[in-house]
Design a protein around this motif. Sequence first.
Motif: not given
Length: 412
Positions: A295-316
Amino acid sequence: MPQLDVDFVRAQFPAFSHPTCKAWAHLENAGGSYVPRQVIERLEHFFTATKVQPYWDFGPSRAAGEAMDEAKGRLPATFNADPDEISFGPSTTQNTYVLAHALRAGLEPGDEVVVTNQDHEANVGAWVRLGQTGIHVREWRVDPATGLLDLDDLDPLLNDRTRIVAVTHASNVAATINPVPEIADRVHAVGGLLVVDGVSYAPHGAVDVRTLGCDVYLYSTYKTYGPHLGLMYVARRHLETIANQGHWFNEAKLDTRLVPAGPDHAEIAASAGIMAYYDAVHQHHYDRPPADDEALVREVYDLFGAHEETLMTPLLSFLGSHPDVVVVGSGSPSRAVRAPTIAFHSPKLASSAIYRTLVDNMVSCGHGHFYAPRLVSALGIEPDEGVVRISMVHYNTTDEVQRAIDVLDATL
């Protein structure tokens, strides 16, 4: 779900305050990530206080073994696997070669292996070499316009002689997530074994080998904020029958059957710092502890993934709308579709020239084939010139991405 506190995250990584690193926008993370203090402190402590043969009863030796056992006990959660199903090796490439040699003992002349021309060479070369021993190697090929695999193209390659299919979870160039569960169903329907290279996916999403249905899954800890090691999951049902590659007197130990020579003790111990880093991130963002390490890994990577979407959206968005740019793989910024590893090329400007301008403006990136020359060649690009690759992870900032966009806008 809370929003990722990027300032807190970056404070965990000494590189971002170091004079040789802090001025750069580090956007070459697919080649290797920075490491947090939790990893560095464990490595320093091991070399300082416990750099002896582990697992004896004298103090430093006992402490060394305990430090290694922390990693061996916690890192399997990054696969949702049992500890004895995980092998620690020096790299994913080395782990794959050991695996291929072990599996070869159970193959007969005329048996077939399927590889793709989308994968990193680590998950191609070891299997292709089996062709020198009487094994038939078949290739699942990408669409040359997109660099993507079509699931329907796999079916004609499968038959009752198919023994192994090797595929990437997400290419380190095309970066689009392949439908591993569907691939597993088709491979298992003909009695084959599915080997998944997760090196380019694991930094961005929680891995669950039970849900994926794969038989083997590999990733590299130096891409997931740790030291230079490779981790390999092999389902217990296969480990119990695979040809032993370790010392004969350890044959009964499942976690050493694919380890002919153990990796560095200090790096194993330091890799526990990856989980300690996840602990710190979780504690900072949530007002409750995780149910368990999975659960630790899943919940931390949910945080990571949401931020990474924010990062790649303007570049793409910028690259996808530019008339002189071709993006490899999907143009979607959804983390359910792709990883934030963005490879592109221009028919009007050499990749090396684009790369040079980015680097001259303190943007870390790369160009070339990134150990995937088969894919770059399939796209009709000369491999050494290759594509430009900008790769982000959760510790990157929107300002760093905007710096890259500004440079690209002026260059293209």
